[in-house]
Design an enzyme around this catalytic site. Sequence first.
Site, PDB file in Angstrom:
ATOM      1  N   GLU A   7      26.575 -10.213 -27.103  1.00  0.00           N
ATOM      2  CA  GLU A   7      27.127  -9.997 -28.444  1.00  0.00           C
ATOM      3  C   GLU A   7      28.551  -9.468 -28.403  1.00  0.00           C
ATOM      4  O   GLU A   7      29.338  -9.723 -29.296  1.00  0.00           O
ATOM      5  CB  GLU A   7      26.240  -9.027 -29.229  1.00  0.00           C
ATOM      6  N   LYS A   8      28.857  -8.723 -27.358  1.00  0.00           N
ATOM      7  CA  LYS A   8      30.173  -8.095 -27.275  1.00  0.00           C
ATOM      8  C   LYS A   8      30.632  -8.036 -25.821  1.00  0.00           C
ATOM      9  O   LYS A   8      29.802  -8.098 -24.897  1.00  0.00           O
ATOM     10  CB  LYS A   8      30.141  -6.701 -27.908  1.00  0.00           C
ATOM     11  N   ASP A 103      22.298  -8.386 -29.526  1.00  0.00           N
ATOM     12  CA  ASP A 103      21.549  -7.138 -29.664  1.00  0.00           C
ATOM     13  C   ASP A 103      20.159  -7.439 -30.230  1.00  0.00           C
ATOM     14  O   ASP A 103      19.993  -8.367 -31.013  1.00  0.00           O
ATOM     15  CB  ASP A 103      22.286  -6.172 -30.591  1.00  0.00           C
ATOM     16  N   ASP A 105      18.238  -7.076 -32.637  1.00  0.00           N
ATOM     17  CA  ASP A 105      18.004  -6.802 -34.051  1.00  0.00           C
ATOM     18  C   ASP A 105      18.351  -8.049 -34.854  1.00  0.00           C
ATOM     19  O   ASP A 105      18.719  -9.090 -34.299  1.00  0.00           O
ATOM     20  CB  ASP A 105      18.810  -5.588 -34.531  1.00  0.00           C
ATOM     21  N   TYR A 328      28.406   2.856 -26.767  1.00  0.00           N
ATOM     22  CA  TYR A 328      28.620   2.052 -27.977  1.00  0.00           C
ATOM     23  C   TYR A 328      28.487   2.913 -29.231  1.00  0.00           C
ATOM     24  O   TYR A 328      27.444   3.530 -29.462  1.00  0.00           O
ATOM     25  CB  TYR A 328      27.605   0.908 -28.006  1.00  0.00           C
ATOM     26  N   ARG A 330      28.717   2.176 -32.692  1.00  0.00           N
ATOM     27  CA  ARG A 330      28.175   1.717 -33.988  1.00  0.00           C
ATOM     28  C   ARG A 330      26.640   1.703 -33.947  1.00  0.00           C
ATOM     29  O   ARG A 330      25.999   0.738 -34.343  1.00  0.00           O
ATOM     30  CB  ARG A 330      28.710   0.336 -34.323  1.00  0.00           C
TER      31      ARG A 330
END
Length: 641
Positions: A7-8, A103, A105, A328, A330
């Site tokens: 994702e990142k 992630d 979710d 991380y 957030r």
Amino acid sequence: MRLIIAEKPSVGRAVAEVLPKPHQKGDGFIRTAKGDVVTWCIGHLLEQAEPEAYDPAYKSWKRAHLPIVPDEWKQQIKSKTRQQFTTVKKLIREADQLVNMGDPDRVGQILVDEVINHSGISKAKRAATLRCLVNDMNPAAIKKALDDLRPNSDFIPLATSALARARADWLYGINMTRLCTLLGQNAGYNGVLSIGRVQTPVLGLVVHRDEAIEQFVPKPFYEVVATLVTAAGDTFSAKWVPSDACAPYMDDEGRVLSRKLADTVVGKVTGKPGHVRNVERTVKKQAAPLPYNLSTLQIDASKRFNLNAQKTLDVCQQLYERHTLITYPRSDCRYLPKGHYGDRRTVTQAIAKTSDALRDPAQQANLDLKSKAWNDAKVGAHHAIIPTSKALAADRLTQDEKNIYDLVARQYLMQFYPAFEYAEHQIDSQVEGGLFVAKQTSVLREGWKILLPPRKGTKASEFSSTPLPEVNVGDALTCREARVDDKETSPPKRFTDASLLSAMTGIARFVSDPDVKKVLKDTDGLGTEATRAGIIELLFKRQFLVKSGKEIKATDIGRQLVKSLPKRMVVPDMTAHWESQLEAISDKRMRYAQFMQPLTHELKTLISEVERSDFSALRGKGSKGGKGRKTARRSRSTKKT
């Protein structure tokens, strides 16, 4: 070639570290020794297309166009990350096997899926995609996750739920913003009236709080305090507790509203004998607070350093991306994977080297202790924000970076300090049939609270009251004197950055409907960790909110907008209703169409309601012409960067 799509970038690099070396680093990807390639998104690489992508006529805002409801939804490549999208798309087409490592979710699922679906590969190749679920960046956890891949198709309901939310927010934000802006302009308002499923209820919170303060009428109430004397000559103060018979003279919060009643009690007990009815002594322990998630960190940063939510997030991003000093940021989780407990020595050593203020506390931490923070069952897509094992000279950090790092590090160190212990002593006395209660609390052991820095202007501690005398049940007392203390009810306080964030995360407190309250308690509240700061900032940019010192107030524009809108647009009930249905989609209890079709119908009904609203109070306010339309965007609740 197997392609793992994270994702990142930080996750991509962490994954590559556990794969065979040597590595070949490319522009936006890492190729490993056995041919596997790791690449990454940078948050969302795609976004919902603007209305003009469906029809060029939609570039002009006209009532006749509304509601704008796409027959076939389109996405567009985000301009800022177009290069990375091109890289990922090329690798997807070259790969033999795809692995979604977003992630674990709703947003993480769709974020990678949408790139795969937009890359033009065969249906068979998409169907063969695997899913890797990992929320812990420790090498052992990543290796374990890579050995336990599942079919990505198992997570279609999760992706569908995310897609439904993104499209619903688009429909609501685009149509309502255009409609309200046009109605405002017809009434003489110059500017954009931005509307969003989350931002508008947040504005409603502030407006309603401002109105409650302005409409507040202080009411007097009275407390009776007696000075009691023991047989040994010791004195102590005790407060009268009214009986049920006094209820007609009290408010809902148990405050006495009758001065005559209070005076009567004083006259009745002064100089009269009494006795001790009950004595309680209890020792209590308070465990250290859990490590931070983003909201709790933003709240503490606001209270301690007067940093707004966006500034705190920006500083966190620097500490995370540039300095790699914290994990991380957030994150909505306050727990840690059990595997991280093994890193406690290197992390505390890094704290001691990075923070001058925490050098001694880090060295004095008892690393044999283990708080409740380490709990795999409570770790979601991310774990709590904690320091990393990297150390950096403090002089390489800005003052804001030092402040935020120290907050994160201090909260982590608290996990290795004993509980705060205190004793409560209460004496219940009876004089002329009336109950008088005296309470005193004293500190037995500072424990983790020794790490708390002193705060300027802090009131005297509740734990510094004069000790109560040693008495036993039945001991005789005398009421030497009694007095009436005149009190007055206080208005609610205006919102600050800290209290507004707290209200967004605990929005259920502001809802009376029990069903809505339950849903909001079980979800993120209003907004997400990744979006709350941006939502608040948008309300300031739109001139709906203004700050005076630490206090946040609604502007006249913001207030009039809330007054002009139907009530259901300015309360959080819609968010609760949506979240309940989106969760049902994730759990296969509801289909996409069952959510979207009624929503589209309801949108038409809402447009009719808004058209009957009165925007005339906004006449003559706002910026020139239609300025700001290009930046008027829906509230993208699925955005993660």
